[in-house]
Scaffold this motif. Structure first.
Motif, short mmCIF file in Angstrom:
data_model
loop_
_atom_site.label_atom_id
_atom_site.label_comp_id
_atom_site.label_asym_id
_atom_site.label_seq_id
_atom_site.Cartn_x
_atom_site.Cartn_y
_atom_site.Cartn_z
N PRO A 56 -21.38 17.63 -44.24
CA PRO A 56 -20.89 16.57 -45.25
C PRO A 56 -21.06 17.03 -46.64
O PRO A 56 -22.09 17.58 -47.03
N TYR A 57 -20.09 16.72 -47.46
CA TYR A 57 -20.04 17.31 -48.88
C TYR A 57 -19.64 16.14 -50.02
O TYR A 57 -18.37 15.66 -49.64
N ASP A 58 -20.42 15.91 -50.91
CA ASP A 58 -20.11 15.03 -51.97
C ASP A 58 -19.22 15.62 -52.98
O ASP A 58 -19.54 16.38 -53.72
N THR A 59 -17.89 15.27 -52.92
CA THR A 59 -16.98 15.98 -53.90
C THR A 59 -17.21 15.53 -55.30
O THR A 59 -16.84 16.55 -56.38
N LYS A 60 -17.74 14.23 -55.57
CA LYS A 60 -17.87 13.81 -56.81
C LYS A 60 -18.98 14.23 -57.39
O LYS A 60 -18.86 14.68 -58.74
N LEU A 61 -20.18 14.27 -56.74
CA LEU A 61 -21.41 14.87 -57.40
C LEU A 61 -21.63 16.34 -56.95
O LEU A 61 -22.49 17.05 -57.65
N GLY A 62 -20.69 17.04 -56.37
CA GLY A 62 -20.86 18.37 -56.07
C GLY A 62 -22.01 18.93 -55.27
O GLY A 62 -22.66 19.96 -55.52
N HIS A 63 -22.26 18.22 -54.27
CA HIS A 63 -23.27 18.76 -53.61
C HIS A 63 -23.35 18.35 -52.18
O HIS A 63 -22.57 17.53 -51.74
N ILE A 64 -24.06 19.13 -51.01
CA ILE A 64 -24.01 18.72 -49.72
C ILE A 64 -24.89 17.67 -49.44
O ILE A 64 -25.92 17.38 -50.17
N ILE A 65 -24.56 16.75 -48.52
CA ILE A 65 -25.19 15.58 -48.19
C ILE A 65 -25.98 15.94 -46.89
O ILE A 65 -25.52 16.33 -45.95
N ASP A 66 -27.34 15.43 -46.86
CA ASP A 66 -27.89 15.71 -45.84
C ASP A 66 -27.91 14.28 -44.89
O ASP A 66 -28.37 13.10 -45.28
N PRO A 67 -27.57 14.48 -43.81
CA PRO A 67 -27.23 13.16 -42.92
C PRO A 67 -28.72 12.52 -42.39
O PRO A 67 -28.61 11.19 -42.00
N LEU A 68 -29.93 13.35 -42.22
CA LEU A 68 -30.95 12.79 -41.65
C LEU A 68 -32.17 12.54 -42.76
O LEU A 68 -32.26 13.47 -43.59
N THR A 69 -33.15 11.87 -42.37
CA THR A 69 -34.41 11.82 -43.15
C THR A 69 -35.26 12.92 -42.58
O THR A 69 -35.06 13.37 -41.42
N PRO A 70 -36.37 13.37 -42.98
CA PRO A 70 -37.21 14.24 -42.79
C PRO A 70 -37.82 13.79 -41.20
O PRO A 70 -37.95 14.59 -40.21
N GLU A 71 -38.04 12.57 -41.33
CA GLU A 71 -38.58 12.00 -40.02
C GLU A 71 -37.77 11.94 -38.51
O GLU A 71 -37.88 12.30 -37.45
N GLU A 72 -36.36 11.72 -39.08
CA GLU A 72 -35.39 11.91 -38.13
C GLU A 72 -35.18 13.30 -37.56
O GLU A 72 -35.02 13.52 -36.26
N LYS A 73 -35.32 14.13 -38.44
CA LYS A 73 -34.99 15.45 -38.17
C LYS A 73 -36.29 16.07 -37.27
O LYS A 73 -36.11 16.43 -36.22
N GLU A 74 -37.31 15.52 -37.49
CA GLU A 74 -38.61 16.02 -36.78
C GLU A 74 -38.26 15.37 -35.32
O GLU A 74 -38.84 15.94 -34.42
N PHE A 75 -37.91 14.14 -35.27
CA PHE A 75 -37.68 13.49 -33.82
C PHE A 75 -36.67 14.51 -32.99
O PHE A 75 -37.04 14.65 -31.87
N PHE A 76 -35.73 14.62 -33.88
CA PHE A 76 -34.46 15.40 -32.94
C PHE A 76 -35.00 16.99 -32.48
O PHE A 76 -34.59 17.35 -31.70
N TYR A 77 -36.05 17.59 -33.27
CA TYR A 77 -36.39 18.78 -32.78
C TYR A 77 -37.09 18.74 -31.71
O TYR A 77 -37.16 19.71 -30.78
N ASN A 78 -37.83 17.30 -31.41
CA ASN A 78 -38.63 16.98 -30.28
C ASN A 78 -37.82 16.59 -29.22
O ASN A 78 -38.23 16.15 -28.20
N SER A 79 -36.42 16.51 -29.21
CA SER A 79 -35.67 15.58 -28.37
C SER A 79 -35.06 16.25 -27.24
O SER A 79 -35.16 17.83 -27.21
N ASP A 80 -34.46 15.96 -26.24
CA ASP A 80 -33.60 16.50 -25.21
C ASP A 80 -32.34 17.35 -25.90
O ASP A 80 -31.94 17.89 -24.93
N LEU A 81 -32.02 17.13 -27.03
CA LEU A 81 -30.77 17.73 -27.46
C LEU A 81 -31.19 19.31 -27.57
O LEU A 81 -30.48 20.06 -27.88
N ARG A 82 -32.70 19.56 -27.64
CA ARG A 82 -33.00 21.04 -27.82
C ARG A 82 -32.39 21.68 -29.23
O ARG A 82 -31.84 22.86 -29.27
N ILE A 83 -32.48 21.02 -30.02
CA ILE A 83 -32.08 21.61 -31.45
C ILE A 83 -33.09 22.35 -31.73
O ILE A 83 -34.39 22.13 -32.06
#
Length: 291
Positions: A56-83
């Motif tokens: 995702p990209y914010d065209t108004k502010l001109g930067h990429i949007i991060d969908p997840l918080t650091p805690e959510e990322k940590e969870f998904f690295y350890n999830s069954d999705l094998r990211i």
């Protein structure tokens, strides 16, 4: 990929609930609605879709949007999705979101937030804040909204909360409806909260009752705040005295006849509650009109 250990357990962001992404249909938004209000092509034709693709990209502010918080990322690295570790970083050249796709059509999309992939889709579409309203109530807040998120559980609870408020307000209103003086005191409190002014002595008892009934029907939340004020009864009494001229107000200060000291509302309430000042309160209560 990290392994789960007792020392490195990340709290799951997954929720045992479902949300639905609904299309926002606006009256008169398409010439096809002139043909028929429910024309199949008024929003999207059958088989058409709006594809959300890539980081995702914010065209108004001109930067990429991060969908997840650091805690959510940590969870998904350890999830069954094998990211892979680091792949959820929006700055990684092989960022997971680069190839992520969500297709939205004229049919509602159900996302189960207890399902890891659906949760990622949910966080992904939240980034498209100009296209998707965060709630059904906000669906018309922007002209750019094409879809809105509906949280059925939240909506049901909101309905219950609204009914609960209405019942409490009506109960409190019924408790004082037979006291014209208290009704006018309540109406005066409402006017102050709503930023209105009116001489209560120019309103007869029937009009006060009718005006309050209409106002309560339209502004339940305002009256809920008034009635649930811990000092509601004390304040109603003060407003009754204000109407009768036994207490005078100048700006945010109040003055009792026969008492030199001017006070704020809270100080006035404390003054009238003080056992040492009950003789003054009794004088204010002495008139039948203030009861």
């Amino acid at each position: 990929m990290k392994t789960k250990t007792e020392e490195n357990i990340v709290e799951s962001p997954l929720k045992n609930k479902k949300i639905v992404v609904y299309p926002v249909l606006r009256e008169g938004s398409s010439f096809l609605q002139d043909i028929h209000p429910n024309h199949v092509g008024a929003f999207l034709f059958e088989g058409s879709k709006i594809r959300l693709h890539g980081t995702p990209y914010d065209t108004k502010l001109g930067h990429i949007i991060d969908p997840l918080t650091p805690e959510e990322k940590e969870f998904f690295y350890n999830s069954d999705l094998r990211i892979e570790e680091g792949a959820l970083s929006i700055f990684d050249k092989n960022c997971y979101w680069n190839t992520f796709i969500v297709d939205l059509t004229r049919e509602p999309v159900i996302l189960d937030l207890s399902n890891p992939l659906d949760y990622l889709k949910y966080k992904f579409i939240l980034c498209y804040s100009d296209l998707i309203a965060p709630s059904w109530e906000e669906r018309f807040n922007k002209g750019t909204y094409k879809f809105a998120i509906r949280d059925k559980e939240y909506e049901e609870q909101s309905k219950i909360d609204k009914i609960t408020k209405q019942l409490l307000v009506m109960k409190k209103f019924i408790d004082i409806k037979d006291s014209p003086s208290k009704l006018k005191g309540l109406l005066s409190m409402y006017y102050l909260k709503a930023g209105k002014t009116k001489n209560m002595n120019t309103i007869n008892d029937v009009d006060a009752l009718l005006e309050l009934t209409e106002a309560i029907d339209k502004e339940t939340d305002t009256f809920y705040d008034i009635f649930t004020d811990p000092r509601f009864e004390e304040k109603v009494f003060v407003y009754q005295c204000l109407i009768k001229g036994k207490i005078k107000r100048k700006g945010a200060s109040y003055l009792i006849d026969g008492v030199e000291e001017t006070m704020s509302m809270n100080l006035l309430l404390d003054f009238l509650k003080n056992p040492k000042n009950q003789d003054i309160k009794l004088k204010l209560l002495s008139s039948d009109e203030s009861k």
